[in-house]
Design a protein around this motif. Structure first.
Motif, short mmCIF file in Angstrom:
data_model
loop_
_atom_site.label_atom_id
_atom_site.label_comp_id
_atom_site.label_asym_id
_atom_site.label_seq_id
_atom_site.Cartn_x
_atom_site.Cartn_y
_atom_site.Cartn_z
N ARG A 95 0.82 -1.21 0.00
CA ARG A 95 0.00 0.00 0.00
C ARG A 95 0.85 1.26 0.00
O ARG A 95 0.55 2.25 -0.67
CB ARG A 95 -0.93 0.01 1.22
CG ARG A 95 -1.92 1.16 1.23
CD ARG A 95 -2.45 1.42 2.63
NE ARG A 95 -1.43 1.82 3.57
CZ ARG A 95 -0.92 3.06 3.66
NH1 ARG A 95 -1.31 4.01 2.84
NH2 ARG A 95 -0.01 3.36 4.56
N SER A 96 1.96 1.24 0.72
CA SER A 96 2.73 2.46 0.91
C SER A 96 3.88 2.63 -0.10
O SER A 96 4.56 3.64 -0.07
CB SER A 96 3.30 2.50 2.33
OG SER A 96 4.21 1.44 2.51
N THR A 97 4.06 1.67 -0.98
CA THR A 97 5.15 1.74 -1.95
C THR A 97 4.65 2.33 -3.26
O THR A 97 3.73 1.80 -3.88
CB THR A 97 5.74 0.33 -2.21
OG1 THR A 97 6.20 -0.20 -0.97
CG2 THR A 97 6.89 0.40 -3.19
N ARG A 98 5.29 3.42 -3.66
CA ARG A 98 4.91 4.07 -4.91
C ARG A 98 5.16 3.11 -6.07
O ARG A 98 6.21 2.51 -6.16
CB ARG A 98 5.73 5.34 -5.11
CG ARG A 98 5.38 6.08 -6.39
CD ARG A 98 6.17 7.32 -6.49
NE ARG A 98 5.82 8.14 -5.34
CZ ARG A 98 5.67 9.44 -5.37
NH1 ARG A 98 5.89 10.09 -6.47
NH2 ARG A 98 5.33 10.11 -4.30
N GLY A 99 4.19 2.98 -6.93
CA GLY A 99 4.32 2.11 -8.09
C GLY A 99 3.89 0.67 -7.82
O GLY A 99 3.80 -0.12 -8.75
N ASN A 102 -1.87 -2.09 -5.96
CA ASN A 102 -2.80 -2.34 -4.86
C ASN A 102 -3.68 -3.55 -5.11
O ASN A 102 -4.27 -4.10 -4.19
CB ASN A 102 -3.66 -1.10 -4.59
CG ASN A 102 -2.87 0.01 -3.94
OD1 ASN A 102 -1.86 -0.25 -3.29
ND2 ASN A 102 -3.31 1.23 -4.11
N THR A 142 10.04 -1.66 -13.76
CA THR A 142 8.83 -1.97 -13.02
C THR A 142 7.69 -2.10 -14.02
O THR A 142 6.88 -1.20 -14.19
CB THR A 142 8.48 -0.87 -11.99
OG1 THR A 142 9.64 -0.61 -11.22
CG2 THR A 142 7.36 -1.31 -11.07
#
Length: 146
Positions: A95-99, A102, A142
């Motif tokens: 949830r808190s990791t950019r990219g 979810n 990514t």
């Protein structure tokens, strides 16, 4: 979100969870193994005195069966709680990791078929990345998942 430690552990469930955790810590200690080994040695040494009777055998069989039966529930309780805690931590990292995707939150609720589709996609990404590394490319992309 406000978190109160132990807020949901009220009542019998909380008492059992604390008891199970305490028992797991104690039973996982090397001294517990030593104690169990000592009981077995004492039982074996007592064998000749009881002429290796059915009662002598029944004592160890009954004792180990009861302990095993009860430990199954204690171990399962601690594993369930540990698994839930790890899952929450992983979900928070996603949830808190950019990219991060979810859509990967709460995967444990999906069917095995859905999980297999995710797994195949990630295996494909890994194979592609290994090919790129062999070809001299860096493995820092990514890519989007389908």
């Amino acid at each position: 979100m406000t978190y109160r430690r132990g807020g949901h552990h009220a009542g019998m469930s909380g008492m059992f969870s604390r008891f199970a955790k305490h028992c797991a810590v104690i039973m996982g200690h090397p001294w517990a193994f030593g104690g169990a080994l000592a009981v077995i040695v004492c039982w074996a040494v007592a064998g000749p005195a009881f002429r290796f009777s059915d009662t002598w055998q029944l004592v160890i069989n009954t004792g180990t069966t009861i302990i095993t039966f009860l430990m199954v529930f204690l171990i399962q309780n601690t594993q369930n709680r540990d698994s839930s805690a790890i899952q929450i931590k992983l979900d928070e990292l996603i949830r808190s990791t950019r990219g991060a995707h979810n859509a990967l939150l709460d995967l444990e609720e999906l069917t095995q078929r859905d999980l297999d589709r995710f797994l195949k996609r990630y295996q494909s990404l890994a194979q592609s990345a290994r090919r790129q590394v062999r070809d001299g490319w860096k493995d820092v992309d990514t890519p989007e998942i389908d």
